[in-house]
Design a protein around this motif. Structure first.
Motif, PDB file in Angstrom:
ATOM      1  N   CYS A  29      25.776  47.009  43.686  1.00 44.25           N
ATOM      2  CA  CYS A  29      25.014  46.251  42.810  1.00 44.25           C
ATOM      3  C   CYS A  29      25.503  44.740  42.671  1.00 44.25           C
ATOM      4  O   CYS A  29      24.296  43.857  42.436  1.00 44.25           O
ATOM      5  CB  CYS A  29      24.910  46.689  41.519  1.00 44.25           C
ATOM      6  N   GLU A  30      26.517  44.514  43.197  1.00 42.98           N
ATOM      7  CA  GLU A  30      26.948  43.265  43.148  1.00 42.98           C
ATOM      8  C   GLU A  30      27.217  42.244  41.852  1.00 42.98           C
ATOM      9  O   GLU A  30      26.755  40.700  42.068  1.00 42.98           O
ATOM     10  CB  GLU A  30      26.128  42.386  44.312  1.00 42.98           C
ATOM     11  N   LYS A  31      27.190  42.834  40.823  1.00 35.02           N
ATOM     12  CA  LYS A  31      27.029  42.302  39.494  1.00 35.02           C
ATOM     13  C   LYS A  31      28.256  41.447  39.255  1.00 35.02           C
ATOM     14  O   LYS A  31      28.230  40.629  38.559  1.00 35.02           O
ATOM     15  CB  LYS A  31      26.605  43.337  38.427  1.00 35.02           C
ATOM     16  N   ALA A  32      29.247  42.125  39.554  1.00 36.01           N
ATOM     17  CA  ALA A  32      30.612  41.363  39.372  1.00 36.01           C
ATOM     18  C   ALA A  32      30.719  40.170  40.287  1.00 36.01           C
ATOM     19  O   ALA A  32      31.373  39.141  39.963  1.00 36.01           O
ATOM     20  CB  ALA A  32      31.934  42.613  39.908  1.00 36.01           C
ATOM     21  N   ASP A  33      30.155  40.302  41.461  1.00 40.04           N
ATOM     22  CA  ASP A  33      30.126  39.031  42.181  1.00 40.04           C
ATOM     23  C   ASP A  33      29.364  38.052  41.921  1.00 40.04           C
ATOM     24  O   ASP A  33      29.914  36.826  41.723  1.00 40.04           O
ATOM     25  CB  ASP A  33      29.465  39.607  43.604  1.00 40.04           C
ATOM     26  N   GLU A  34      28.387  38.182  41.175  1.00 37.27           N
ATOM     27  CA  GLU A  34      27.667  37.242  40.623  1.00 37.27           C
ATOM     28  C   GLU A  34      28.277  36.537  39.419  1.00 37.27           C
ATOM     29  O   GLU A  34      28.471  35.337  38.919  1.00 37.27           O
ATOM     30  CB  GLU A  34      26.159  37.898  40.137  1.00 37.27           C
ATOM     31  N   HIS A  35      29.141  37.741  38.727  1.00 38.12           N
ATOM     32  CA  HIS A  35      29.652  37.203  37.336  1.00 38.12           C
ATOM     33  C   HIS A  35      31.166  36.200  37.621  1.00 38.12           C
ATOM     34  O   HIS A  35      31.261  35.152  37.099  1.00 38.12           O
ATOM     35  CB  HIS A  35      30.286  38.497  36.594  1.00 38.12           C
ATOM     36  N   GLY A  49      26.418  47.949  56.390  1.00 36.47           N
ATOM     37  CA  GLY A  49      27.625  48.237  55.591  1.00 36.47           C
ATOM     38  C   GLY A  49      28.639  47.162  55.174  1.00 36.47           C
ATOM     39  O   GLY A  49      29.700  47.263  54.814  1.00 36.47           O
ATOM     40  N   SER A  50      27.896  45.961  54.866  1.00 32.83           N
ATOM     41  CA  SER A  50      28.559  44.903  54.610  1.00 32.83           C
ATOM     42  C   SER A  50      28.599  44.574  53.275  1.00 32.83           C
ATOM     43  O   SER A  50      27.717  45.237  52.293  1.00 32.83           O
ATOM     44  CB  SER A  50      27.806  43.328  54.981  1.00 32.83           C
ATOM     45  N   LYS A  51      29.991  44.445  52.492  1.00 34.89           N
ATOM     46  CA  LYS A  51      29.873  44.197  51.334  1.00 34.89           C
ATOM     47  C   LYS A  51      30.783  42.978  50.810  1.00 34.89           C
ATOM     48  O   LYS A  51      31.022  42.275  51.619  1.00 34.89           O
ATOM     49  CB  LYS A  51      31.039  45.565  50.695  1.00 34.89           C
ATOM     50  N   PRO A  52      30.684  42.563  49.397  1.00 34.66           N
ATOM     51  CA  PRO A  52      31.380  41.325  49.054  1.00 34.66           C
ATOM     52  C   PRO A  52      32.637  41.283  49.406  1.00 34.66           C
ATOM     53  O   PRO A  52      33.481  42.341  49.466  1.00 34.66           O
ATOM     54  CB  PRO A  52      31.311  41.483  47.487  1.00 34.66           C
ATOM     55  N   ARG A  53      33.209  40.347  50.286  1.00 36.78           N
ATOM     56  CA  ARG A  53      34.552  40.177  50.663  1.00 36.78           C
ATOM     57  C   ARG A  53      35.465  39.837  49.564  1.00 36.78           C
ATOM     58  O   ARG A  53      35.493  38.696  49.330  1.00 36.78           O
ATOM     59  CB  ARG A  53      34.327  39.134  51.704  1.00 36.78           C
ATOM     60  N   ILE A  54      36.422  40.672  49.425  1.00 35.06           N
ATOM     61  CA  ILE A  54      37.410  40.560  48.441  1.00 35.06           C
ATOM     62  C   ILE A  54      38.438  39.555  48.752  1.00 35.06           C
ATOM     63  O   ILE A  54      38.902  38.679  47.959  1.00 35.06           O
ATOM     64  CB  ILE A  54      38.180  41.684  48.150  1.00 35.06           C
ATOM     65  N   ASP A  55      38.984  39.418  50.264  1.00 32.02           N
ATOM     66  CA  ASP A  55      39.857  38.454  50.507  1.00 32.02           C
ATOM     67  C   ASP A  55      39.521  37.199  50.372  1.00 32.02           C
ATOM     68  O   ASP A  55      40.199  36.218  50.012  1.00 32.02           O
ATOM     69  CB  ASP A  55      40.246  38.709  51.878  1.00 32.02           C
ATOM     70  N   GLU A  56      38.176  36.781  50.550  1.00 32.66           N
ATOM     71  CA  GLU A  56      37.556  35.496  50.616  1.00 32.66           C
ATOM     72  C   GLU A  56      37.543  35.014  48.899  1.00 32.66           C
ATOM     73  O   GLU A  56      37.790  33.976  48.671  1.00 32.66           O
ATOM     74  CB  GLU A  56      36.067  35.456  50.995  1.00 32.66           C
ATOM     75  N   HIS A  57      37.045  35.962  48.134  1.00 40.03           N
ATOM     76  CA  HIS A  57      37.137  35.726  46.699  1.00 40.03           C
ATOM     77  C   HIS A  57      38.523  35.448  46.115  1.00 40.03           C
ATOM     78  O   HIS A  57      38.853  34.617  45.335  1.00 40.03           O
ATOM     79  CB  HIS A  57      36.405  36.727  45.948  1.00 40.03           C
ATOM     80  N   HIS A  58      39.495  36.096  46.576  1.00 35.99           N
ATOM     81  CA  HIS A  58      40.748  36.023  46.353  1.00 35.99           C
ATOM     82  C   HIS A  58      41.502  34.796  46.771  1.00 35.99           C
ATOM     83  O   HIS A  58      42.197  34.094  45.913  1.00 35.99           O
ATOM     84  CB  HIS A  58      41.960  37.252  47.092  1.00 35.99           C
ATOM     85  N   ALA A  59      40.995  34.195  47.670  1.00 34.04           N
ATOM     86  CA  ALA A  59      41.203  32.913  48.265  1.00 34.04           C
ATOM     87  C   ALA A  59      40.755  31.998  47.391  1.00 34.04           C
ATOM     88  O   ALA A  59      41.625  30.729  46.814  1.00 34.04           O
ATOM     89  CB  ALA A  59      40.845  32.632  49.696  1.00 34.04           C
ATOM     90  N   ILE A  60      39.748  32.117  46.869  1.00 32.41           N
ATOM     91  CA  ILE A  60      38.999  31.288  45.897  1.00 32.41           C
ATOM     92  C   ILE A  60      39.890  31.147  44.612  1.00 32.41           C
ATOM     93  O   ILE A  60      40.253  30.045  43.781  1.00 32.41           O
ATOM     94  CB  ILE A  60      37.564  31.381  45.494  1.00 32.41           C
ATOM     95  N   LEU A  61      40.362  32.457  44.002  1.00 33.34           N
ATOM     96  CA  LEU A  61      41.292  32.534  42.950  1.00 33.34           C
ATOM     97  C   LEU A  61      42.274  31.944  43.146  1.00 33.34           C
ATOM     98  O   LEU A  61      42.819  31.071  42.134  1.00 33.34           O
ATOM     99  CB  LEU A  61      41.215  33.984  42.642  1.00 33.34           C
ATOM    100  N   LYS A  62      42.985  31.903  44.252  1.00 36.22           N
ATOM    101  CA  LYS A  62      44.440  31.499  44.238  1.00 36.22           C
ATOM    102  C   LYS A  62      44.269  29.911  44.197  1.00 36.22           C
ATOM    103  O   LYS A  62      45.264  29.501  43.846  1.00 36.22           O
ATOM    104  CB  LYS A  62      44.883  31.949  45.750  1.00 36.22           C
ATOM    105  N   ALA A  63      43.224  29.405  44.826  1.00 36.28           N
ATOM    106  CA  ALA A  63      43.025  27.981  44.812  1.00 36.28           C
ATOM    107  C   ALA A  63      43.002  27.382  43.494  1.00 36.28           C
ATOM    108  O   ALA A  63      43.279  26.541  42.942  1.00 36.28           O
ATOM    109  CB  ALA A  63      41.903  27.409  45.661  1.00 36.28           C
TER     110      ALA A  63
END
Length: 257
Positions: free
Chosen positions: A143-149, A191-205
């Motif tokens: 549903c990608e609600k967490a992605d939007e959040h 089969g594509s889903k929100p990429r966790i590693d890319e979001h983690h890179a944003i969080l790390k920055a």
């Protein structure tokens, strides 16, 4: 019949994919492509209308939603009977590639500003949103609600109401656009889903309070989303070409000979 579109027609008012869809609908109505026939390959349509292949993909989705064409996976795009007035229903629609280009500009700068202003409490919320994204990716349907959040939390961390409003509007366009929804459906089917590693890179920055790194991580992530959309829609064209080659091989007895 070969209909050439002059630059004036494609540079006049309205969104580009919408204008291409209207021109395609016109030649369909004029009988160039009768019901049951298959549209030419995406590459040829892009050359004919002098636009990019992503624009052709968006135009075809608009025609599909209007009932002009049927997209058959692994076979091609076929003409069916559509109602021209339905195309006007998508006049205010915005295609997913335009939305993502705008998000790269706006959310990239939002991440940079957020890195300078985000509080510890807000940082904890962003971490939780990323954890929620991991959980969502494991479920069905996505549903990608967490992605939007996750993205909206970063926008709010800028403490700038105008930025929050613009980001919210772009997400609303993404979620309400029929053309965008159809292409995103194709992405999920691939089969594509929100990429966790890319979001983690944003969080790390953000955690490092590094505006430059946050901007770069956000822009890189959204650029990869564009590539996801291209890959997912390209997959259909590739499969169509593969089936056509197999058909020709069988036709000329080139298999197991």
């Amino acid at each position: 019949m070969n209909v050439s579109l002059d630059a004036g027609k494609l540079s006049s008012g309205g969104r580009l994919y919408q204008r291409v869809a209207e021109q395609l609908a016109k030649v369909i109505a004029e009988g160039e492509y009768p019901p049951g026939s298959r549209l030419p390959a995406e590459r040829k349509l892009a050359e004919r209308f002098e636009v990019s292949r992503p624009t052709i993909r968006e135009a075809i989705i608009a025609l599909e939603l209007a009932g002009f064409v049927e997209v058959r996976g692994g076979s091609g795009v076929y003409i069916c009977n559509g109602e021209s007035e339905k195309l006007t229903q998508t006049t205010l629609d915005v295609g997913p590639f335009d939305i993502l280009e705008a998000r790269i500009m706006v959310e990239g700068e939002a991440a940079s500003l957020a890195a300078q202003k985000i509080t510890d409490e807000e940082m904890a919320e962003v971490r939780q949103a990323l954890d929620d994204m991991v959980t969502e990716n494991e479920g069905e349907p996505i549903c990608e609600k967490a992605d939007e959040h996750f993205h909206m939390l970063i926008a709010r961390a800028t403490k700038n109401d105008a930025i929050v409003s613009v980001c919210s509007h772009l997400w609303a366009l993404r979620n309400s656009s029929p053309v965008s929804a159809r292409i995103l459906e194709k992405v999920r089917q691939a089969g594509s889903k929100p990429r966790i590693d890319e979001h983690h890179a944003i969080l790390k920055a953000l955690e490092a309070r590094d505006p430059k790194a946050a901007r770069a991580a956000m822009r890189e992530h959204l650029t990869r989303v564009i590539q996801q959309l291209l890959d997912a829609t390209e997959a259909e064209a590739v499969e169509e070409a593969r089936r056509a080659i197999m058909h020709d091989r069988k036709r000329f007895n080139l298999i197991n000979t």
